[in-house]
Design an enzyme around this catalytic site. Structure first.
Site, mmCIF file in Angstrom:
data_model
loop_
_atom_site.group_PDB
_atom_site.id
_atom_site.type_symbol
_atom_site.label_atom_id
_atom_site.label_comp_id
_atom_site.label_asym_id
_atom_site.label_seq_id
_atom_site.Cartn_x
_atom_site.Cartn_y
_atom_site.Cartn_z
ATOM 1 N N ASP A 117 -8.300 -8.049 1.209
ATOM 2 C CA ASP A 117 -9.313 -7.125 1.724
ATOM 3 C C ASP A 117 -9.800 -6.173 0.622
ATOM 4 O OD1 ASP A 117 -10.583 -6.090 4.225
ATOM 5 O OD2 ASP A 117 -9.509 -4.255 3.690
ATOM 6 N N GLU A 138 5.204 -18.739 -8.543
ATOM 7 C CA GLU A 138 6.651 -19.001 -8.436
ATOM 8 C C GLU A 138 6.979 -19.843 -7.205
ATOM 9 O OE1 GLU A 138 8.941 -15.421 -8.332
ATOM 10 O OE2 GLU A 138 7.720 -14.517 -9.910
HETATM 11 C C1 NOJ Z 1 -13.221 -5.476 4.989
HETATM 12 C C2 NOJ Z 1 -12.813 -6.000 6.330
HETATM 13 O O1 NOJ Z 1 -13.278 -7.310 6.476
HETATM 14 C C3 NOJ Z 1 -13.392 -5.054 7.336
HETATM 15 O O2 NOJ Z 1 -13.306 -5.550 8.644
HETATM 16 C C4 NOJ Z 1 -12.690 -3.733 7.184
HETATM 17 O O3 NOJ Z 1 -13.286 -2.801 8.073
HETATM 18 C C5 NOJ Z 1 -12.820 -3.206 5.761
HETATM 19 N N1 NOJ Z 1 -12.581 -4.207 4.782
HETATM 20 C C6 NOJ Z 1 -11.827 -2.096 5.537
HETATM 21 O O4 NOJ Z 1 -10.533 -2.616 5.509
#
Ligand code: NOJ
Length: 587
Positions: A227, A290
């Site tokens: 993310d 690994e």
């Molecule tokens: C990207 C994620 O896909 C989204 O849903 C989220 O709100 C933001 N990152 C923050 O984590």
């Protein structure tokens, strides 16, 4: 010349090879089709109206029947759910909403039994404010090692430390009250104020995430979707951002980049795409290496240009990075051709695979985007009172876009429900909205709830079979019965059967590791056609308004995104109507 090209045999036809087939055996992720499960909206096992891991497990056969290679699950970890689980309070446990760790283990085991790989979400940019680290940081006060895990700073008088804005609207800083009751320091949150950003210059943070990676690798996951992969490292000194006010919105056409057009490190702003992030991914790459089984990292990085994005998938970093420039491209032949060509060149330059995607839980579903008056782009949610899409036209184009995507070499991600042709819920009552964007923008941007509505499985069941009790955390539109899986399974021409056929043919013709040569000069092509050859398959998408007649010898349409006109569907002619993609081979 491949046989399909010789079948065209038109003197005017030229080809331009822009990507060669992958030589020899390739790791699975180079060509995999990966299905995104958004757990709270996929299938509800316990009847509380929120999807869960037992629900996912019970429906895994849907994915193997569809023919995908893997699934990626959005976060199911312990979380107060202020951002639907992207606010993690415990990275090593399952939120009771979704089940237990044992449920996660059982789901992973069942997926593997069915031959599906499993990718889980990793949220390293921020924790939840309910994470024990954040509670400790608040309690410990300024200058403490506990605060040093996050980005706490003194304000400028009563003003925040800099001018950064949250991606969800409002300031990116929130002031805390110190343990002694006085107004105190500010902490950075690029997203909601319940999602404090971690300080990735702190070795303790880095060590913790390596340990979290190992925790899930040891449980057998095949990879991680990372993310906000472009956000972990901030520019030294946290300077003010001089760019457009939409600074923190993910980039899309026309609103990104620095004012002088620079496209180097951090050109999207001092909070994004800093060179320092790459060191983190090199460390993670070594950790994954690994383990056996070609485990993979996929970057969620809203980075442009593509040459910067490709840096995330250099040989010693991640394996994949979502191609968002493809997702946001307008529905025009030239724009799509450009983004495909540039993508293949950029990823080829670092020896990586290209990772195509059209929909996910953060964007308006592609059948809806493509039914808008300006088809494509990245609208920020649609609701009552907004201009509504043309549902039929959008679905027609979405099916064409999907066959275009699945005809391309590389890996591809599908978002749950797109195999049903599911549109966005564009009339979701505003009082049901849960995306923090809606609140934080003062109810001006509707946000992402419309693409997160629970799936319709059975047309005539309560909640369309999503939940045994008929409960559903967001209401489903009445018009969705026709999209339900049971109305599409084994129905020739249904969107579900089209996806299934496309995935089977993609595998049979090895398109995922294949090649791409643009075909130009087809008689009758006036610039609205995308035509390319991948191995032995010719893919033609008609983005114009008139039917295109492809002529040649022994032409055989393998698959089309809409019914082809009678009498011109094979032999020496294949008719490609507007907003349709056809896959053709030589008989
Ligand atoms: C990207 C994620 O896909 C989204 O849903 C989220 O709100 C933001 N990152 C923050 O984590």
């Amino acid at each position: 010349m491949t046989s399909i090209l010789s079948a065209l045999a038109e003197p005017s036809t030229t080809t331009t090879l822009v990507h060669r087939a992958h030589p020899g055996p390739a790791p699975w992720w180079r060509s995999a089709v990966i299905y995104q499960v958004y757990p709270r909206s996929f299938a509800d096992g316990n009847g509380d109206g929120i999807g869960d891991l037992p629900g996912v497990r019970a429906r895994l056969t849907h994915l193997s029947r569809l023919g995908v290679d893997a699934l990626w699950l959005s976060p199911f970890y312990r979380s107060p759910q202020h951002d639907a689980g992207y606010d993690v309070a415990d990275y090593r446990d399952v939120d009771p909403l979704f089940g237990t760790l044992e449920d996660a283990d059982a789901m992973i085991a069942e997926a593997h039994r069915l031959g599906l790989r499993v990718i889980v979400d990793l949220v390293p940019n921020h924790t939840s404010a309910a994470h024990p680290w954040f509670a400790a940081a608040l309690a410990a006060g300024p200058g403490s090692p506990e605060r040093a895990r996050y980005i706490f700073r003194d304000g400028r008088g009563d003003e925040p430390p800099n001018n950064w804005r949250s991606a969800f609207g409002g300031p990116a800083w929130t002031r805390v009250t110190e343990p002694d009751g006085t107004p105190g320091q500010w902490y950075l949150h690029l997203f909601d104020d319940t999602q404090p950003d971690l300080d990735w210059t702190n070795p303790e943070v880095r060590a913790e995430f390596v340990s979290i990676l190992r925790f899930w690798l040891d449980r057998g996951v095949d990879g991680f979707r990372v993310d906000v992969a472009h956000g972990l490292v901030k520019a030294e000194g946290l300077p003010d951002f001089a760019g457009p006010s939409a600074a923190l919105a993910p980039p899309h056409e026309g609103t990104h980049g620095s004012e002088d057009g620079a496209t180097g490190a951090g050109s999207l702003g001092p909070m994004w795409d800093q060179d320092g992030v790459h060191e983190i991914y090199r460390e993670w790459h070594a950790v994954l290496a690994e383990y056996d089984g070609d485990r993979a990292l996929v970057a969620e990085a809203w980075v442009e240009p593509l040459s910067r994005l490709a840096l995330y998938v250099r040989p010693d970093e991640m394996q994949q990075a979502f191609n968002f420039p493809f997702l946001t491209a307008p529905w025009r032949a030239r724009a799509l051709r450009e983004v495909v060509t540039e993508s293949l060149a950029a990823y080829d330059a670092v020896g990586a695979t290209t990772t195509w995607v059209l929909s996910n839980h953060d964007v308006v579903r592609h059948p809806t985007r493509l039914g808008l008056p300006e088809p494509g782009g990245k609208p920020s949610g649609i609701g009552v009172g907004d201009q509504q899409p043309d549902e039929e036209l959008g679905l027609r184009r979405a099916r064409a876009a999907t066959l275009l995507m699945l005809g391309l070499p590389g890996s591809a991600y599908l978002y749950q429900g797109e195999e049903l042709g599911l549109p966005e819920h564009t009339t979701l009552p505003d009082d049901e909205r849960q995306d923090p964007t809606w609140r934080r923008t003062g109810h001006t941007e509707r946000g992402r709830d419309g693409c997160r509505v629970p799936l319709p499985w059975v047309a005539d069941a309560p909640a369309y079979g999503f939940s045994p009790t008929g409960r559903s955390w967001l209401s489903q539109p009445e018009s969705w019965a026709r999209y339900a899986l049971d109305r599409q399974r084994c129905v020739p021409g249904s969107t579900f059967e089209m996806y299934r056929a496309a995935l089977a043919l993609r595998r049979e013709y090895r398109l995922g590791t294949g090649s791409l040569a643009w075909v130009d000069g087809l008689p009758g092509d006036d610039g609205d056609l995308l035509a390319f050859v991948n191995r032995d398959v010719l893919v033609v998408t008609n983005l114009g308004t008139a039917t295109f007649e492809l002529s040649g010898t022994d032409l055989e349409p393998l698959l089309a995104s809409a019914p082809l006109p009678e009498g011109a569907a094979g032999g020496d002619r294949v008719a490609v109507p507007p907003d349709v993609t056809v896959w053709v081979r030589r008989r």
